[in-house]
Scaffold this motif. Sequence first.
Motif, PDB file in Angstrom:
ATOM      1  N   PHE A 119       0.746  -1.284   0.062  1.00 33.07           N
ATOM      2  CA  PHE A 119      -0.143   0.017   0.123  1.00 33.07           C
ATOM      3  C   PHE A 119       0.962   1.376   0.060  1.00 33.07           C
ATOM      4  N   ALA A 120       2.160   1.188  -0.139  1.00 30.00           N
ATOM      5  CA  ALA A 120       3.197   2.213  -0.103  1.00 30.00           C
ATOM      6  C   ALA A 120       2.690   3.456  -1.373  1.00 30.00           C
ATOM      7  N   ASP A 121       2.335   2.943  -2.390  1.00 25.79           N
ATOM      8  CA  ASP A 121       2.029   4.018  -3.376  1.00 25.79           C
ATOM      9  C   ASP A 121       0.763   4.863  -2.908  1.00 25.79           C
ATOM     10  N   ALA A 122      -0.195   3.954  -2.483  1.00 22.23           N
ATOM     11  CA  ALA A 122      -1.569   4.545  -2.127  1.00 22.23           C
ATOM     12  C   ALA A 122      -1.392   5.580  -1.018  1.00 22.23           C
ATOM     13  N   ILE A 123      -0.478   5.134  -0.093  1.00 19.98           N
ATOM     14  CA  ILE A 123      -0.235   6.020   1.116  1.00 19.98           C
ATOM     15  C   ILE A 123       0.787   7.091   0.619  1.00 19.98           C
ATOM     16  N   CYS A 124       1.689   7.177  -0.207  1.00 22.17           N
ATOM     17  CA  CYS A 124       2.210   8.142  -0.596  1.00 22.17           C
ATOM     18  C   CYS A 124       1.411   9.396  -1.352  1.00 22.17           C
ATOM     19  N   ARG A 125       0.431   8.820  -2.124  1.00 22.85           N
ATOM     20  CA  ARG A 125      -0.407   9.769  -2.793  1.00 22.85           C
ATOM     21  C   ARG A 125      -1.324  10.437  -1.703  1.00 22.85           C
ATOM     22  N   LEU A 126      -1.898   9.773  -0.867  1.00 18.26           N
ATOM     23  CA  LEU A 126      -2.439  10.575   0.233  1.00 18.26           C
ATOM     24  C   LEU A 126      -1.543  11.265   1.217  1.00 18.26           C
TER      25      LEU A 126
ATOM     26  N   HIS B 178       8.477  28.870  12.211  1.00 11.61           N
ATOM     27  CA  HIS B 178       7.892  27.567  12.321  1.00 11.61           C
ATOM     28  C   HIS B 178       7.056  27.311  11.347  1.00 11.61           C
ATOM     29  N   CYS B 179       5.996  28.178  10.822  1.00 16.20           N
ATOM     30  CA  CYS B 179       5.339  27.812   9.664  1.00 16.20           C
ATOM     31  C   CYS B 179       6.022  27.706   8.611  1.00 16.20           C
ATOM     32  N   GLN B 180       7.090  28.732   8.270  1.00 16.20           N
ATOM     33  CA  GLN B 180       7.707  28.672   6.940  1.00 16.20           C
ATOM     34  C   GLN B 180       8.614  27.419   6.965  1.00 16.20           C
ATOM     35  N   ARG B 181       9.075  27.029   7.996  1.00 18.58           N
ATOM     36  CA  ARG B 181       9.914  25.692   7.675  1.00 18.58           C
ATOM     37  C   ARG B 181       9.072  24.591   7.639  1.00 18.58           C
ATOM     38  N   CYS B 182       7.881  24.496   8.363  1.00 20.81           N
ATOM     39  CA  CYS B 182       6.906  23.508   8.152  1.00 20.81           C
ATOM     40  C   CYS B 182       6.358  23.393   6.426  1.00 20.81           C
ATOM     41  N   ALA B 183       6.263  24.534   5.910  1.00 18.42           N
ATOM     42  CA  ALA B 183       5.733  24.499   4.722  1.00 18.42           C
ATOM     43  C   ALA B 183       6.553  23.813   3.693  1.00 18.42           C
ATOM     44  N   GLU B 184       8.087  24.474   3.937  1.00 21.17           N
ATOM     45  CA  GLU B 184       9.040  24.119   3.227  1.00 21.17           C
ATOM     46  C   GLU B 184       9.292  22.540   3.071  1.00 21.17           C
ATOM     47  N   SER B 185       9.126  22.029   4.402  1.00 24.14           N
ATOM     48  CA  SER B 185       9.498  20.564   4.270  1.00 24.14           C
ATOM     49  C   SER B 185       8.023  19.705   3.760  1.00 24.14           C
ATOM     50  N   CYS B 186       6.969  20.628   3.935  1.00 24.77           N
ATOM     51  CA  CYS B 186       5.809  19.926   3.287  1.00 24.77           C
ATOM     52  C   CYS B 186       5.762  19.700   1.941  1.00 24.77           C
ATOM     53  N   ARG B 187       6.459  20.690   1.250  1.00 21.29           N
ATOM     54  CA  ARG B 187       6.669  20.875  -0.313  1.00 21.29           C
ATOM     55  C   ARG B 187       7.559  19.906  -0.781  1.00 21.29           C
ATOM     56  N   LYS B 188       8.655  19.695   0.174  1.00 21.79           N
ATOM     57  CA  LYS B 188       9.573  18.435  -0.322  1.00 21.79           C
ATOM     58  C   LYS B 188       9.043  17.216  -0.116  1.00 21.79           C
ATOM     59  N   CYS B 189       8.134  17.006   0.897  1.00 22.29           N
ATOM     60  CA  CYS B 189       7.534  15.868   1.211  1.00 22.29           C
ATOM     61  C   CYS B 189       6.608  15.538  -0.275  1.00 22.29           C
ATOM     62  N   VAL B 190       5.758  16.418  -0.658  1.00 22.44           N
ATOM     63  CA  VAL B 190       4.734  16.470  -1.564  1.00 22.44           C
ATOM     64  C   VAL B 190       5.688  15.891  -3.100  1.00 22.44           C
ATOM     65  N   GLU B 191       6.636  16.546  -3.157  1.00 21.82           N
ATOM     66  CA  GLU B 191       7.551  16.277  -4.472  1.00 21.82           C
ATOM     67  C   GLU B 191       8.020  14.877  -4.435  1.00 21.82           C
ATOM     68  N   SER B 192       8.514  14.406  -3.068  1.00 28.58           N
ATOM     69  CA  SER B 192       9.170  13.283  -3.062  1.00 28.58           C
ATOM     70  C   SER B 192       8.166  12.154  -3.049  1.00 28.58           C
ATOM     71  N   CYS B 193       6.938  12.316  -2.455  1.00 33.43           N
ATOM     72  CA  CYS B 193       5.796  11.685  -2.221  1.00 33.43           C
ATOM     73  C   CYS B 193       5.351  11.057  -3.638  1.00 33.43           C
ATOM     74  N   ARG B 194       5.204  11.979  -4.404  1.00 29.83           N
ATOM     75  CA  ARG B 194       4.495  11.972  -5.976  1.00 29.83           C
ATOM     76  C   ARG B 194       5.599  11.343  -6.882  1.00 29.83           C
ATOM     77  N   ALA B 195       6.827  11.516  -6.608  1.00 28.69           N
ATOM     78  CA  ALA B 195       7.843  10.788  -7.278  1.00 28.69           C
ATOM     79  C   ALA B 195       7.803   9.140  -6.997  1.00 28.69           C
ATOM     80  N   MET B 196       7.636   9.094  -5.663  1.00 30.28           N
ATOM     81  CA  MET B 196       7.546   7.727  -5.219  1.00 30.28           C
ATOM     82  C   MET B 196       6.276   6.736  -5.790  1.00 30.28           C
ATOM     83  N   ALA B 197       5.115   7.615  -5.799  1.00 27.23           N
ATOM     84  CA  ALA B 197       3.902   6.897  -6.334  1.00 27.23           C
ATOM     85  C   ALA B 197       3.704   6.827  -7.852  1.00 27.23           C
ATOM     86  N   ALA B 198       4.644   7.672  -8.665  1.00 22.49           N
ATOM     87  CA  ALA B 198       4.372   7.823  -9.901  1.00 22.49           C
ATOM     88  C   ALA B 198       4.605   6.386 -10.667  1.00 22.49           C
TER      89      ALA B 198
END
Lengths: 102, 102, 102, 102
Positions: free
Chosen positions: A56-63, A82-102
Motif C-alpha cells: 500500500f506504499a503507493d496509495a499511502i504516498c498519494r494520500l 515555524h510555519c515557513q519551515r513547516c511549509a518548506e518541508s511539506c513541499r519537499k515531501c509532496v514532491e518526493s511522495c509524488r515521485a515515489m507513487a508515480a
Amino acid sequence: MNRECIEACQKCATECEQCLDAMIDIDSNNDCPRCCRECIDVCLLCAQAMARDSRFADAICRLCADVCQWCAEQCGAHQHDHCQRCAESCRKCVESCRAMAA
Amino acid sequence: MNRECIEACQKCATECEQCLDAMIDIDSNNDCPRCCRECIDVCLLCAQAMARDSRFADAICRLCADVCQWCAEQCGAHQHDHCQRCAESCRKCVESCRAMAA
Amino acid sequence: MNRECIEACQKCATECEQCLDAMIDIDSNNDCPRCCRECIDVCLLCAQAMARDSRFADAICRLCADVCQWCAEQCGAHQHDHCQRCAESCRKCVESCRAMAA
Amino acid sequence: MNRECIEACQKCATECEQCLDAMIDIDSNNDCPRCCRECIDVCLLCAQAMARDSRFADAICRLCADVCQWCAEQCGAHQHDHCQRCAESCRKCVESCRAMAA
C-alpha cells in the motif's frame, strides 16, 4: 531507493509537530495547525510503509502528498519561522511522495 | 539541541521496520523481531515528544533507551545485514536518548 | 485481563483528539490542549503494548497514567463539554493503567 | 455518528497486534502477519482521523477498508484462534469503513 522519501516524511513530521505546538498559542486565520496535526500521523505512516516495502506504499504516498500539499498552502500563508519551515518541508515531501507513487 | 536525537530515533524506527519485515520469514532464536516491533512505536513517540519539547520527553527518552538497548542485544546476536544495521541504529539511539535524559 | 485497560486507553485517545481539535480554536488558560496532544500518542502506544503483552507494558502504563493525570487536571479545569469528557476519560485511564502497573 | 467505526478500527488494531505477536513464532503460508502489521497503523490513523473529523477521513476510511480486506483474507485462511478473531474484526472494520466513506 526510497530512503530520501522516508527522510522527507520524517522531517515533515518533526517540523509539523513543532508548528502545531507553537500555533496552539497563536490565533490562526486558516486551517493551520489542523493541517500539521493531520500531516504528522500520515507522514509517519508513510515512512514506515516505505520502510517495510508495503503493497500500500503507493496509495499511502498519494494520500501523504495530498495532506502535505494542503499543509504547505496553509502554513505557507503565515510568516512565522515555524510555519515557513513547516511549509518548506511539506513541499519537499509532496514532491518526493509524488515521485515515489508515480 | 535535540535534532540529532530526533533523527537517531527516526532512523532506528526505519531500520527496525525493515528488520521486522525481514524476520517475519526467518526463524529467530531470541526476541528478535518482537524487539523491533517494540522499538518502532517507542522511537516514533520519542521523536515527536522531543519535537514538541514535551514535559515527558526525558521520561520517554529513558524508556526509549531501555527498549533500544534490548533490541540492540537481540538483533546484534544475528548476522543478517538487516539485524546488524538495526542493532547499530539501536545502539546510537540508546546513546543519544541517554544523553538527552541526563 | 487487560482488555478493559486497552479500551480505556483507546477511548481516551478518541476524546483527547476531539478535545485537541476543538481547543485549537479556543484560547486556553492552561496546558490544554497540549496535554491532549501528549495523551493521544501515549494512550495508543499503551494500548498496543498491552495487546502484544509487551515486557515494557508496565513501564508504559505508568507513563500513560502520569500523562493522563496531567491531562485530567488541565481539561478538568474547563467547562466545555469536550474538555469534561476528555478529563473523565483521562481519569478512568489513570485508574486502569495504575491498576495494570501495580 | 462515527463512534461505531472508530471502535471497529480500534478493536481491529488490538486483534491485529495480538495476531502479529503470535504469528511471529509460527510459519505462515501467506501474507499473515504482514497484513496485521499494516492494519495496526492504518486502523489507528483512521480512528484518530474520524475523531477529529478530518477532511481526509473518507480517503483514509477507503484505504483502511482495502488494508483490512486484505488482512481478513490472509488471516481468515488460518485456523488459529487469534487469526480467526483478527479476520472477524477486519471484516467488521471493512464494512464500517466502507459505510463511512460512501
